[in-house]
Design a protein around this motif. Structure first.
Motif, PDB file in Angstrom:
ATOM      1  N   ARG A 158       0.825  -1.207   0.000  1.00  0.00           N
ATOM      2  CA  ARG A 158       0.000   0.000   0.000  1.00  0.00           C
ATOM      3  C   ARG A 158       0.858   1.256   0.000  1.00  0.00           C
ATOM      4  O   ARG A 158       0.589   2.235  -0.716  1.00  0.00           O
ATOM      5  CB  ARG A 158      -0.924  -0.012   1.215  1.00  0.00           C
ATOM      6  CG  ARG A 158      -1.822   1.220   1.283  1.00  0.00           C
ATOM      7  CD  ARG A 158      -2.528   1.311   2.599  1.00  0.00           C
ATOM      8  NE  ARG A 158      -3.318   2.538   2.661  1.00  0.00           N
ATOM      9  CZ  ARG A 158      -3.810   3.057   3.765  1.00  0.00           C
ATOM     10  NH1 ARG A 158      -3.586   2.458   4.914  1.00  0.00           N
ATOM     11  NH2 ARG A 158      -4.507   4.161   3.750  1.00  0.00           N
ATOM     12  N   GLY A 159       1.919   1.246   0.812  1.00  0.00           N
ATOM     13  CA  GLY A 159       2.800   2.405   0.867  1.00  0.00           C
ATOM     14  C   GLY A 159       3.492   2.669  -0.449  1.00  0.00           C
ATOM     15  O   GLY A 159       3.642   3.827  -0.866  1.00  0.00           O
ATOM     16  N   ARG A 160       3.904   1.611  -1.134  1.00  0.00           N
ATOM     17  CA  ARG A 160       4.582   1.786  -2.418  1.00  0.00           C
ATOM     18  C   ARG A 160       3.608   2.265  -3.497  1.00  0.00           C
ATOM     19  O   ARG A 160       3.978   3.060  -4.361  1.00  0.00           O
ATOM     20  CB  ARG A 160       5.222   0.458  -2.844  1.00  0.00           C
ATOM     21  CG  ARG A 160       6.371  -0.013  -1.960  1.00  0.00           C
ATOM     22  CD  ARG A 160       7.626   0.844  -2.155  1.00  0.00           C
ATOM     23  NE  ARG A 160       8.098   0.822  -3.514  1.00  0.00           N
ATOM     24  CZ  ARG A 160       8.901  -0.138  -4.015  1.00  0.00           C
ATOM     25  NH1 ARG A 160       9.316  -1.121  -3.226  1.00  0.00           N
ATOM     26  NH2 ARG A 160       9.303  -0.094  -5.264  1.00  0.00           N
ATOM     27  N   LEU A 161       2.366   1.792  -3.453  1.00  0.00           N
ATOM     28  CA  LEU A 161       1.398   2.195  -4.472  1.00  0.00           C
ATOM     29  C   LEU A 161       0.985   3.651  -4.334  1.00  0.00           C
ATOM     30  O   LEU A 161       0.536   4.265  -5.301  1.00  0.00           O
ATOM     31  CB  LEU A 161       0.150   1.300  -4.392  1.00  0.00           C
ATOM     32  CG  LEU A 161       0.321  -0.162  -4.795  1.00  0.00           C
ATOM     33  CD1 LEU A 161      -1.005  -0.895  -4.655  1.00  0.00           C
ATOM     34  CD2 LEU A 161       0.860  -0.291  -6.216  1.00  0.00           C
ATOM     35  N   ALA A 162       1.156   4.213  -3.143  1.00  0.00           N
ATOM     36  CA  ALA A 162       0.739   5.599  -2.921  1.00  0.00           C
ATOM     37  C   ALA A 162       1.469   6.581  -3.835  1.00  0.00           C
ATOM     38  O   ALA A 162       0.934   7.639  -4.175  1.00  0.00           O
ATOM     39  CB  ALA A 162       0.967   5.973  -1.456  1.00  0.00           C
ATOM     40  N   ALA A 163       2.666   6.223  -4.257  1.00  0.00           N
ATOM     41  CA  ALA A 163       3.443   7.103  -5.146  1.00  0.00           C
ATOM     42  C   ALA A 163       3.075   6.911  -6.611  1.00  0.00           C
ATOM     43  O   ALA A 163       3.688   7.534  -7.485  1.00  0.00           O
ATOM     44  CB  ALA A 163       4.938   6.838  -4.950  1.00  0.00           C
ATOM     45  N   GLN A 164       2.121   6.054  -6.904  1.00  0.00           N
ATOM     46  CA  GLN A 164       1.640   5.767  -8.254  1.00  0.00           C
ATOM     47  C   GLN A 164       2.759   5.346  -9.210  1.00  0.00           C
ATOM     48  O   GLN A 164       2.911   5.899 -10.304  1.00  0.00           O
ATOM     49  CB  GLN A 164       0.894   6.975  -8.832  1.00  0.00           C
ATOM     50  CG  GLN A 164      -0.357   7.349  -8.052  1.00  0.00           C
ATOM     51  CD  GLN A 164      -1.097   8.508  -8.679  1.00  0.00           C
ATOM     52  OE1 GLN A 164      -0.507   9.450  -9.204  1.00  0.00           O
ATOM     53  NE2 GLN A 164      -2.419   8.448  -8.643  1.00  0.00           N
ATOM     54  N   PRO A 165       3.536   4.349  -8.819  1.00  0.00           N
ATOM     55  CA  PRO A 165       4.598   3.877  -9.726  1.00  0.00           C
ATOM     56  C   PRO A 165       4.006   3.053 -10.865  1.00  0.00           C
ATOM     57  O   PRO A 165       2.863   2.585 -10.788  1.00  0.00           O
ATOM     58  CB  PRO A 165       5.439   2.986  -8.804  1.00  0.00           C
ATOM     59  CG  PRO A 165       4.430   2.411  -7.851  1.00  0.00           C
ATOM     60  CD  PRO A 165       3.454   3.529  -7.591  1.00  0.00           C
ATOM     61  N   SER A 166       4.791   2.876 -11.905  1.00  0.00           N
ATOM     62  CA  SER A 166       4.418   1.860 -12.890  1.00  0.00           C
ATOM     63  C   SER A 166       4.647   0.498 -12.249  1.00  0.00           C
ATOM     64  O   SER A 166       5.589   0.301 -11.490  1.00  0.00           O
ATOM     65  CB  SER A 166       5.257   2.012 -14.157  1.00  0.00           C
ATOM     66  OG  SER A 166       6.645   1.918 -13.855  1.00  0.00           O
ATOM     67  N   VAL A 167       3.755  -0.448 -12.523  1.00  0.00           N
ATOM     68  CA  VAL A 167       3.761  -1.729 -11.816  1.00  0.00           C
ATOM     69  C   VAL A 167       3.719  -2.877 -12.811  1.00  0.00           C
ATOM     70  O   VAL A 167       2.948  -2.849 -13.784  1.00  0.00           O
ATOM     71  CB  VAL A 167       2.544  -1.843 -10.866  1.00  0.00           C
ATOM     72  CG1 VAL A 167       2.566  -3.181 -10.112  1.00  0.00           C
ATOM     73  CG2 VAL A 167       2.515  -0.688  -9.870  1.00  0.00           C
ATOM     74  N   VAL A 168       4.527  -3.900 -12.571  1.00  0.00           N
ATOM     75  CA  VAL A 168       4.386  -5.153 -13.292  1.00  0.00           C
ATOM     76  C   VAL A 168       4.045  -6.231 -12.276  1.00  0.00           C
ATOM     77  O   VAL A 168       4.698  -6.354 -11.238  1.00  0.00           O
ATOM     78  CB  VAL A 168       5.654  -5.527 -14.097  1.00  0.00           C
ATOM     79  CG1 VAL A 168       6.879  -5.646 -13.209  1.00  0.00           C
ATOM     80  CG2 VAL A 168       5.434  -6.830 -14.870  1.00  0.00           C
ATOM     81  N   VAL A 169       2.975  -6.961 -12.557  1.00  0.00           N
ATOM     82  CA  VAL A 169       2.527  -8.052 -11.698  1.00  0.00           C
ATOM     83  C   VAL A 169       2.756  -9.358 -12.437  1.00  0.00           C
ATOM     84  O   VAL A 169       2.264  -9.538 -13.559  1.00  0.00           O
ATOM     85  CB  VAL A 169       1.037  -7.908 -11.330  1.00  0.00           C
ATOM     86  CG1 VAL A 169       0.610  -9.038 -10.386  1.00  0.00           C
ATOM     87  CG2 VAL A 169       0.766  -6.560 -10.684  1.00  0.00           C
ATOM     88  N   VAL A 170       3.503 -10.262 -11.823  1.00  0.00           N
ATOM     89  CA  VAL A 170       3.805 -11.545 -12.443  1.00  0.00           C
ATOM     90  C   VAL A 170       2.841 -12.592 -11.905  1.00  0.00           C
ATOM     91  O   VAL A 170       2.763 -12.828 -10.701  1.00  0.00           O
ATOM     92  CB  VAL A 170       5.258 -11.977 -12.172  1.00  0.00           C
ATOM     93  CG1 VAL A 170       5.536 -13.337 -12.803  1.00  0.00           C
ATOM     94  CG2 VAL A 170       6.225 -10.926 -12.701  1.00  0.00           C
TER      95      VAL A 170
END
Length: 239
Positions: free
Chosen positions: A78-90
């Motif tokens: 949750r903390g990392r998503l708050a910065a709205q990074p680009s994300v890759v989910v495997v």
């Protein structure tokens, strides 16, 4: 994960004695004793094995990937998503798509690496196609391919040699049952098999992610919280 709330859990109401800060490291089924990592033993008349599982990682323990298995994992994510990074989910199962949905909900650009159609084994071809089409229409990118390894803090290498880059890598590629502490017990060799009531021996039962139970698809583990609850309801009242 994304809408606030507290990480504090409610106080337990099970009235059992809790032993915190110690771990089971061995089991002697003949003397009915659980060996703890502080050097002490815990005798028992009946034993419930519910040691769960841990997230399987694509890279090593020091790789940059995040996994989602515990409450602490959820708060880190949750903390990392708050910065709205680009994300890759495997991965392409239900958990993977939930992670992708949560990331998109807070404005992240998300790519899912899936070896086959997402959630096909969970939902079947019709619903899988419908859910996937909806996710793509909302901006999800799906890359068809199998991930081979993590490449640095921002890269995922596929088996075909191609590389996908993102500011945040989250892997959801299954789990590993926590059976190592049972290695010398004679009960499990990486696989703890129970009957339909969770029984392993007359005085030992197992439930949850660690237990392989009879299903329509054969003996297999079902690492879902709902399955753990249903298994617990079927355990004999006296193990």
């Amino acid at each position: 994960m994304v809408d606030g709330g507290s990480p504090e859990l409610a106080s337990p109401m099970h009235q059992a004695t809790e032993m915190l800060g110690v771990a089971a490291v061995g089991l002697d089924v003949e003397s009915r004793r659980v060996h703890l990592d502080d050097g002490t033993d815990l005798p028992y008349d009946g034993l419930v094995i519910a040691s769960g599982s841990r997230a399987r990682r694509l890279g090593g323990v020091d790789s940059a990937e995040l996994t989602l298995r515990t409450l602490d994992d959820a708060w880190v994510l949750r903390g990392r998503l708050a910065a709205q990074p680009s994300v890759v989910v495997v991965g392409a199962g239900a958990l993977r798509m939930e992670i992708a949905s949560a990331a998109m909900a807070v404005g992240c650009q998300v790519t899912v690496v899936a070896d086959g159609r997402p959630m096909l084994s969970h939902l079947g071809p019709h619903l899988s196609e419908a859910f996937t089409a909806t996710a793509v229409a909302q901006g999800l990118t799906i890359v068809d391919g199998a991930a081979a390894r993590i490449d640095g803090p921002r890269g995922v290498i596929l088996r075909d040699g191609s590389r996908i880059e993102a500011e945040l890598i989250v892997t959801a590629i299954g789990d590993i049952p926590n059976t190592e502490w049972l290695a010398t017990s004679g009960l499990a060799d990486g696989h703890l098999e129970a009957d339909s009531r969770g029984r392993i021996r007359p005085n030992i039962v197992a439930a949850g992610d660690v237990a392989a139970i009879p299903t329509r698809q054969g003996i297999r583990r079902i690492p879902l919280w709902s399955s753990a609850i249903e298994q617990a309801k079927l355990l004999p009242s006296h193990s």
